[in-house]
Scaffold this active site. Structure first.
Site, PDB file in Angstrom:
ATOM      1  N   ASP A 191      -0.213  -0.056  -4.476  1.00 31.73           N
ATOM      2  CA  ASP A 191      -1.682   0.015  -4.432  1.00 31.73           C
ATOM      3  C   ASP A 191      -2.076   1.217  -3.579  1.00 31.73           C
ATOM      4  O   ASP A 191      -1.571   1.383  -2.472  1.00 31.73           O
ATOM      5  CB  ASP A 191      -2.215  -1.279  -3.793  1.00 31.73           C
ATOM      6  CG  ASP A 191      -3.726  -1.414  -3.871  1.00 31.73           C
ATOM      7  OD1 ASP A 191      -4.388  -0.520  -4.430  1.00 31.73           O
ATOM      8  OD2 ASP A 191      -4.241  -2.439  -3.390  1.00 31.73           O
ATOM      9  N   LYS A 193       0.851  -1.179   0.000  1.00 30.27           N
ATOM     10  CA  LYS A 193       0.000   0.000   0.000  1.00 30.27           C
ATOM     11  C   LYS A 193       0.894   1.239   0.000  1.00 30.27           C
ATOM     12  O   LYS A 193       1.896   1.276   0.734  1.00 30.27           O
ATOM     13  CB  LYS A 193      -0.893   0.025   1.235  1.00 30.27           C
ATOM     14  CG  LYS A 193      -1.728  -1.228   1.424  1.00 30.27           C
ATOM     15  CD  LYS A 193      -2.790  -1.377   0.355  1.00 30.27           C
ATOM     16  CE  LYS A 193      -3.605  -2.644   0.565  1.00 30.27           C
ATOM     17  NZ  LYS A 193      -4.551  -2.897  -0.539  1.00 30.27           N
ATOM     18  N   GLU A 199      -1.817   0.295  -8.456  1.00 29.41           N
ATOM     19  CA  GLU A 199      -3.169  -0.258  -8.500  1.00 29.41           C
ATOM     20  C   GLU A 199      -4.172   0.767  -7.984  1.00 29.41           C
ATOM     21  O   GLU A 199      -3.906   1.471  -7.009  1.00 29.41           O
ATOM     22  CB  GLU A 199      -3.197  -1.513  -7.629  1.00 29.41           C
ATOM     23  CG  GLU A 199      -4.544  -2.210  -7.562  1.00 29.41           C
ATOM     24  CD  GLU A 199      -4.464  -3.515  -6.746  1.00 29.41           C
ATOM     25  OE1 GLU A 199      -3.376  -4.137  -6.723  1.00 29.41           O
ATOM     26  OE2 GLU A 199      -5.474  -3.893  -6.133  1.00 29.41           O
ATOM     27  N   HIS A 254      -8.018 -10.188  -7.877  1.00 34.66           N
ATOM     28  CA  HIS A 254      -7.984  -9.589  -6.553  1.00 34.66           C
ATOM     29  C   HIS A 254      -8.340 -10.662  -5.546  1.00 34.66           C
ATOM     30  O   HIS A 254      -9.375 -11.299  -5.654  1.00 34.66           O
ATOM     31  CB  HIS A 254      -9.008  -8.455  -6.461  1.00 34.66           C
ATOM     32  CG  HIS A 254      -9.192  -7.946  -5.064  1.00 34.66           C
ATOM     33  ND1 HIS A 254     -10.394  -7.996  -4.401  1.00 34.66           N
ATOM     34  CD2 HIS A 254      -8.311  -7.395  -4.197  1.00 34.66           C
ATOM     35  CE1 HIS A 254     -10.247  -7.486  -3.197  1.00 34.66           C
ATOM     36  NE2 HIS A 254      -9.002  -7.117  -3.034  1.00 34.66           N
ATOM     37  N   GLU A 288     -10.717  -4.650  -8.741  1.00 31.58           N
ATOM     38  CA  GLU A 288     -11.426  -5.210  -7.596  1.00 31.58           C
ATOM     39  C   GLU A 288     -12.763  -4.518  -7.344  1.00 31.58           C
ATOM     40  O   GLU A 288     -13.618  -5.074  -6.647  1.00 31.58           O
ATOM     41  CB  GLU A 288     -10.555  -5.197  -6.336  1.00 31.58           C
ATOM     42  CG  GLU A 288     -10.307  -3.846  -5.736  1.00 31.58           C
ATOM     43  CD  GLU A 288      -9.378  -3.910  -4.523  1.00 31.58           C
ATOM     44  OE1 GLU A 288      -8.173  -4.105  -4.720  1.00 31.58           O
ATOM     45  OE2 GLU A 288      -9.843  -3.740  -3.386  1.00 31.58           O
TER      46      GLU A 288
END
Lengths: 459, 459
Positions: free
Chosen positions: B252, B224, B278, B357, B307
């Site tokens: 992400d 992340k 992402e 995902h 996702e």
């Protein structure tokens, strides 16, 4: 009768809420029938926020097509507690942040726009009542700064920043009074008529409805198509004959087609002079709509969509891709007035008219506010609004219409309130209609509204 | 232990169903935490279809992030009666039409993809059990004609017709056996590791997790980002240091940014050699992702999303617009295996890898089937699959992993079944965890998971 709270300068605290499941058996009259939705019961997930101020409530409702309305109500019950115990001013003082936070949290995963708009609109309704104004006037009276302050600009700043929105609104403010005068004379929002064109109506019913609509001052008509060229031509020809050469005719196929089929089919109706084909394919297909619009342009036919568009990001792209000639935003699909304002501003920037989707029970009541504030405060250009003539009697402040125009609402609030008589009949499952034999049969059909054999040309 | 129904050639009739609300308190360990979702309880709306064949059930579940899971369950309860009384073969013999009809009717208005996949997947689970095969193998063993026959091609024929899909699958069939052999040796689906990178983890926890993951054979890692350049660089640098120069690093940000911000921010991390960012912005922003991808390409950084993508129409456009480098389809957001198969075919046509995902409880169990059938029967190319190491103990057929690869599932069905022990603790609200003081506190917070102050750079 709503009291005049404006003179009291109250700041109510929300003390609790009631959620109710209302379903109108509209399928019995073919209301709303179209190629993809053969029968629907217009339905509301309805919320009343109670307050500590006697006589003051905030009312909002969202829409579904009948079956599954209890899921919508479950969504509203899930989210409603967030505002309990809050003062109204604590929600509206930074309404952009309230809107963003409200769509966040663990529930965000499920994209609960439908349930959210009922709740946020109940707050708007309460706010307008506290100010003693109909909602459209509350917004029309905002300064440009106030209007911009209720909008969450996340994800649209590549196209529209708060500063750009402010500049636009300041420009429009210069001529706002003229448009406000027109609104107060009930000449701001012309209607277009969809009631003549439900798919389930017989030819005789369509013709009778047309004559009545022409007499009432309508100049715009919309018909469902997609039943084959011959049938479509016959029905459209009837409109042209009764309504005359100057009438504007729109068509709607409610997502039935694949892209190449739409591109092949519609030019064969071009001689009937049609403004647009609505929802020619999946409402999510931005690039597909753009392709269809480009292909139909030489034939003088435009493209419209919006009633299944969930948020400002999708509308932003439909506009960026030059995919639509009308922004058919839906008051009950977008997450409340905050989101609607951002879409109106985007539409204005691109010069595309806002033509709200208003074809379900109670939608004209709500959209009438939207079309009024869009005209007066945002776009500055006259557009049209869908008029359907069913179920207005269920509302305490029904949409009024004469001489081809919607009347500007005058009662404080957002015109959301349903009458006690309507609840007694149509609350689900305890209302008298749903307890009747016919109502029970309808409720107990798990496939209600599914076409046995859907009519797409593609598998 | 599932009986071998294949030898009995049964055709079960669905006699009823049970729906259960399961919530795992994953927020307590920062599992799944990211810049937009600070705390989530991974949750399932779980359905068991009962049949007239002793010992045979179809199990499916969909996912939410905790609060509001009762809304998902209400959706499943609404739709589940549609298949009661039906023979399995009557659903699967024209599964494309079953899929289309199931998404239609009055409930269509609410786009119930989340609830739909639980139910359709229960049918797939039952079908695989009847054939005595794990789901991935059921599909891998399909002839090209069988595979095409379960897909509804509406809205994607402009890009992929049934005939084109058939030609593609026939070509892949020639080399299918080689890939099947690899799958049976558990070498088909390499994993990538997300567990090291949850936003709520301390630096020490990230470093310890990394060392463990390297030892387990992982070569791909996802972190992340979005906490500011300095923090992001420090955490990403740690991965590079521990995992080495050859490791593939993905990032992400879970929809935090506006488009221009993403375009400005990511190049500042380019020296760390990242495969993709992402969800840089709204998952609905197809054109926005395309703009970001084009801008980041010269910096060697790709773009991924999926996702939060609901259907094949959105994926079609992401591919048409050249907006993504990986199709991160979600097994619990798309409306079941039928829809997933259409997305895999579209991805294959565009040569973009499917990287499901899989970051929530039970997702690796399901996605393991998807990655296996995609590799063996559809794309024919090896991709990677997200691995998270939490909550596998709650499944009767947990995803197994060794030497950097997922094992091919072997038990008949779709690996959906949850253990009785997990139900006893985590069924909501009656499970022991939710009845505990801590559980009650969590359940009674109406704003659970909302960031008090969200960290977007934009208002």
């Amino acid at each position: 009768m709503v009291s005049n709270f404006a003179s009291q300068s109250v700041d109510p605290t929300i003390t609790g809420y009631t959620v109710r499941d209302l379903r109108f058996p509209t399928s019995l009259d073919s209301i709303g029938s179209d190629p993809m939705n053969t029968s629907g019961e217009n339905a509301h997930g309805y919320i009343v926020y109670h307050t500590d101020v006697p006589g003051l409530e905030g009312i909002g409702w969202s829409f579904s097509n009948g079956q599954g309305n209890e899921v919508l109500c479950a969504g509203i019950r899930c989210l409603a507690p967030r505002f309990v115990g809050r003062k109204l001013s604590s929600l509206t003082s930074d309404f952009a942040q309230t809107h963003r936070n409200f769509l966040g949290g663990q529930t965000r995963f499920m994209s609960p726009e439908l349930a959210s708009n009922a709740i946020l609109n109940a707050v708007w309704d309460m706010w307008a009542k506290v100010e003693g104004k109909p909602l459209w006037k509350l917004i029309a009276d905002f300064t440009p700064e106030q209007l911009v302050s209720v909008i969450d600009f996340r994800y649209i700043t590549d196209e529209l920043t708060p500063e750009q929105a402010l500049a636009w609104l300041k420009e429009k403010e210069k001529t706002k009074q003229e448009r406000l005068d027109l609104a107060l004379k009930n000449q701001a929002v012309p209607g277009y008529n969809t009631s003549v064109g439900w798919l389930g109506l017989s030819d005789a019913e369509v013709e009778a409805g047309l004559k009545k609509a022409v007499d009432e001052g309508f100049k715009h008509f919309k018909l469902k198509v997609g039943l084959g060229l011959e049938t479509d031509r016959k029905r459209l020809g009837m409109v042209r004959k009764v309504a005359g050469e100057d009438a504007v005719i729109m068509t709607d196929v409610n997502q039935l087609w694949d892209i190449d089929f739409a591109i092949e089919y519609m030019p064969k109706l071009a001689d009937l002079k049609l403004w647009f084909i609505e929802e020619p394919t999946s409402p999510d297909d931005i690039l597909g709509h753009a392709r269809i619009r480009k292909a139909l342009k030489p034939h003088g036919i435009g493209v419209a969509t919006g009633e299944h568009v969930n948020n400002r990001v999708m509308f932003k792209q439909l506009l960026q891709a030059e995919a639509i000639d009308a922004v058919q935003l839906d008051a009950l699909r977008l997450s409340g007035i905050n989101e609607i304002l951002s879409v109106c501003l985007l539409a204005a920037k691109f010069g595309v008219p806002v033509v709200p989707h208003s074809g379900g029970t109670g939608m004209p009541e709500l959209c009438n506010h939207i079309s009024h504030f869009d005209f007066v405060a945002i776009s500055g250009k006259q557009s049209i609004l869908e008029y359907t003539d069913h179920c207005h009697e269920y509302f305490t402040d029904p949409a009024a219409f004469s001489s081809g125009h919607f009347h500007a609402p005058t009662a404080p609030g957002y015109s959301c309130q349903i009458t006690d008589e309507a609840f007694a009949k149509f609350e689900c499952p305890q209302g008298s209609f749903w307890q009747s034999e016919k109502g029970q049969l309808m409720l107990n059909d798990p496939w209600r509204g599914c076409a046995a054999e859907q009519t797409s040309p593609m598998k």
